[in-house]
Scaffold this motif. Structure first.
Motif, short mmCIF file in Angstrom:
data_model
loop_
_atom_site.label_atom_id
_atom_site.label_comp_id
_atom_site.label_asym_id
_atom_site.label_seq_id
_atom_site.Cartn_x
_atom_site.Cartn_y
_atom_site.Cartn_z
N ALA A 1 0.73 -1.19 -0.14
CA ALA A 1 -0.20 -0.20 0.04
C ALA A 1 0.95 1.42 0.14
O ALA A 1 0.23 1.71 -0.75
N LEU A 2 2.11 1.20 0.63
CA LEU A 2 2.63 2.41 0.71
C LEU A 2 3.93 2.24 -0.70
O LEU A 2 3.20 3.98 -0.96
N ALA A 3 3.71 1.86 -1.26
CA ALA A 3 4.46 1.61 -2.65
C ALA A 3 3.26 2.51 -3.46
O ALA A 3 3.69 3.63 -4.50
N ALA A 4 1.94 2.03 -3.79
CA ALA A 4 1.07 1.81 -4.36
C ALA A 4 0.72 3.86 -3.89
O ALA A 4 0.47 4.66 -4.98
N ILE A 5 0.93 4.42 -2.74
CA ILE A 5 0.58 5.71 -2.25
C ILE A 5 1.77 6.83 -3.30
O ILE A 5 1.58 7.75 -3.59
N GLN A 6 2.83 6.47 -3.33
CA GLN A 6 3.66 6.71 -3.79
C GLN A 6 4.00 6.55 -5.39
O GLN A 6 5.15 6.59 -5.56
N ASN A 7 3.10 6.14 -5.64
CA ASN A 7 2.82 5.58 -7.54
C ASN A 7 3.90 4.42 -8.09
O ASN A 7 4.28 4.95 -8.74
N ARG A 8 4.58 3.87 -7.39
CA ARG A 8 4.78 2.58 -7.98
C ARG A 8 4.17 0.73 -7.71
O ARG A 8 3.39 1.17 -6.86
N ASP A 9 4.11 0.52 -8.45
CA ASP A 9 4.02 -0.85 -8.74
C ASP A 9 4.07 -2.05 -8.08
O ASP A 9 3.96 -3.17 -8.37
N PHE A 10 5.79 -1.86 -7.28
CA PHE A 10 6.08 -2.65 -7.30
C PHE A 10 7.15 -2.13 -5.55
O PHE A 10 7.58 -0.81 -4.97
N VAL A 11 7.31 -3.72 -4.51
CA VAL A 11 8.10 -2.59 -3.84
C VAL A 11 9.25 -3.33 -3.22
O VAL A 11 9.89 -3.29 -3.90
N THR A 12 9.83 -1.97 -2.54
CA THR A 12 11.08 -1.31 -2.51
C THR A 12 11.44 -2.02 -1.23
O THR A 12 11.20 -1.82 0.11
N PRO A 13 12.80 -2.38 -0.47
CA PRO A 13 13.10 -2.64 0.71
C PRO A 13 12.99 -0.84 1.63
O PRO A 13 12.31 -1.10 3.37
N ASP A 14 13.30 -0.09 1.03
CA ASP A 14 12.79 1.06 2.25
C ASP A 14 11.13 1.05 2.76
O ASP A 14 10.68 1.56 3.41
N ASP A 15 10.84 0.23 1.87
CA ASP A 15 8.89 0.54 2.16
C ASP A 15 9.09 -0.73 3.02
O ASP A 15 8.26 0.06 4.26
N ILE A 16 9.67 -0.97 3.04
CA ILE A 16 9.69 -2.57 4.59
C ILE A 16 10.44 -1.81 5.67
O ILE A 16 9.24 -1.87 6.62
#
Length: 327
Positions: free
Chosen positions: A272-287
Motif C-alpha cells: 500500500a505504501l508503494a502504491a500511494i507513492q505511485n509505484r507498482d513494486f515494493v522496495t526495501p525502503d517500504d519495508i
C-alpha cells in the motif's frame, strides 16, 4: 540488422488511486499540520485493509485525525467512547423484545459501520475489549448463535493516551496483534504549532470539519485494495521480511516476538505504501518504513531491558540494522 526490441509491458495503472490519495492528503494536511507521516500511515492502513491504533498525549489531534479520514470517505462512520462501565452489548448490539411481533429483534450497535472510531480504547475493561476480538479479525459478530457479517470496508480506528493510568486498562496482546499499525503522534515543532494557531485564528466562525467533503467511495476503496494486493514483491524482499520477524523471536532483549500475522501485515502495508507513492513494486525502503509501526506494539521487552529504558521501537531498529538489505 537491428534486433527488434520486445514490447514494453505496461505497469499497473495507479493514476486514479494516486489522484484520490492526493486529495485525501490535501484534505487532512490543511487541518492536521506537520503530521505527514501520520496521514500517510492512515491512508496505508485504509488501503491495506487494516485497523489502526493511534497513540499520543491529549491534544495532539488523535481523534480529529480519525474523524477527518472518515469524513473524506463516502462511507458509514460511527463512534464509540470507551468508558470503564461500557458493556459488550453497548458496542455490538443487543436483542430487543418486540411487543408487536412477540419476538426478539437484534438492534445493531455502533460497531456496525465502515469506519469505526473507538475513542480512548484502553478505558474499557477486558470484558468489553474481548467483544472486539471476533469483529476485528473475522469481520463478523456472533450474537445468540447468529452471525452477522460486516459490510466492507470495515476499519477500526482506535485512540489511546499512553501517559494517563487512572481508570485505564492495558490492552491484551491478542487485541494489539489485530491492529495493523500503532501510530505514535508526537508534539508539533514550534513552526508547526505557530501554523496551527494561524490556521485556527483564520477560521472565524467556521468549524474544522465544515468544508471536508468525501473524496473516495466504498467502490473506489475496494477497487484500490484489489490493485494493491496484486502488486509485485520480489522473493528476496519476502525473505527480508521473514528474517526481520524471525529475529524478533530470537532476540535476547525480547520476551515475546512477532507472529506470522506480523509478516503478512508488513507485506500488505509495504504494498500500500508503494502504491500511494505511485509505484507498482515494493522496495526495501517500504519495508523498513512500515516495520516499526507494524512490529513495535506486537513484541514485548524482557523485564531487564524494560528497566534499562529500552523501547520496542529501539529493538526493531536494531534488528533492521543487523540484517543485510537486499539489493
Amino acid at each position: 540488422m537491428e534486433q527488434e526490441q520486445e514490447p514494453f509491458n505496461q505497469r499497473t495503472d495507479l493514476s486514479a488511486l494516486n489522484e484520490s490519495v492526493t486529495q485525501i492528503r490535501n484534505v487532512l494536511g490543511k487541518i492536521i499540520i506537520g503530521q505527514k507521516q501520520v496521514i500517510d500511515f492512515l491512508i496505508v492502513g485504509l488501503l491495506a485493509d487494516g485497523h489502526i491504533l493511534i497513540e499520543g498525549v491529549p491534544g495532539v489531534a488523535k481523534t480529529l485525525s480519525a474523524k477527518l479520514l472518515a469524513k473524506s470517505i463516502d462511507a458509514q462512520f460511527s463512534r464509540v467512547q470507551f468508558t470503564p462501565d461500557l458493556m459488550p452489548s453497548d458496542v455490538l448490539g443487543t436483542p430487543i423484545f418486540n411487543t408487536k411481533t412477540g419476538d426478539f429483534e437484534f438492534r445493531k450497535g455502533p460497531i456496525f459501520g465502515n469506519i469505526i472510531l473507538v475513542d480512548e480504547i484502553n478505558r474499557a475493561p477486558a470484558k468489553t475489549q474481548s467483544a472486539l476480538f471476533e469483529v476485528m479479525e473475522e469481520r463478523q459478530v456472533t450474537i445468540d448463535g447468529t452471525t452477522y457479517i460486516m459490510d466492507e470496508p470495515f476499519m477500526v480506528l482506535a485512540t489511546q493516551n499512553p501517559i494517563e493510568q487512572e481508570g485505564t486498562y492495558r490492552l491484551p496482546e491478542a487485541q494489539l496483534d489485530r491492529f495493523l499499525f500503532k501510530i505514535e503522534v508526537k508534539y508539533p515543532s514550534l513552526e508547526e504549532e505557530t501554523e496551527i494557531l494561524l490556521a485556527q485564528h483564520s477560521l472565524v466562525n467556521k468549524t474544522l470539519l465544515q468544508d471536508v467533503k468525501p473524496v473516495l467511495s466504498v467502490q473506489q476503496i475496494q477497487s484500490a485494495r484489489g490493485i494493491i494486493r496484486g502488486l509485485f514483491v520480489e522473493p528476496k524482499l519476502l525473505e527480508f521480511i521473514a528474517k526481520i520477524v524471525n529475529e524478533t523471536r530470537n532476540n535476547p532483549s525480547l520476551y515475546l516476538g512477532a507472529s506470522p500475522r506480523a509478516s503478512l501485515a508488513i507485506v500488505h502495508s509495504a504494498k500500500a505504501l508503494a502504491a500511494i507513492q505511485n509505484r507498482d513494486f515494493v522496495t526495501p525502503d517500504d519495508i523498513i518504513t512500515v516495520a516499526v509501526p507494524v512490529l513495535a506494539h506486537r513484541i514485548l521487552l524482557s523485564p531487564e531491558k524494560e528497566m534499562e529504558g529500552l523501547t520496542t521501537t529501539d529493538v526493531v531498529n536494531q534488528i533492521i540494522k543487523r540484517i543485510e538489505i537486499p539489493r
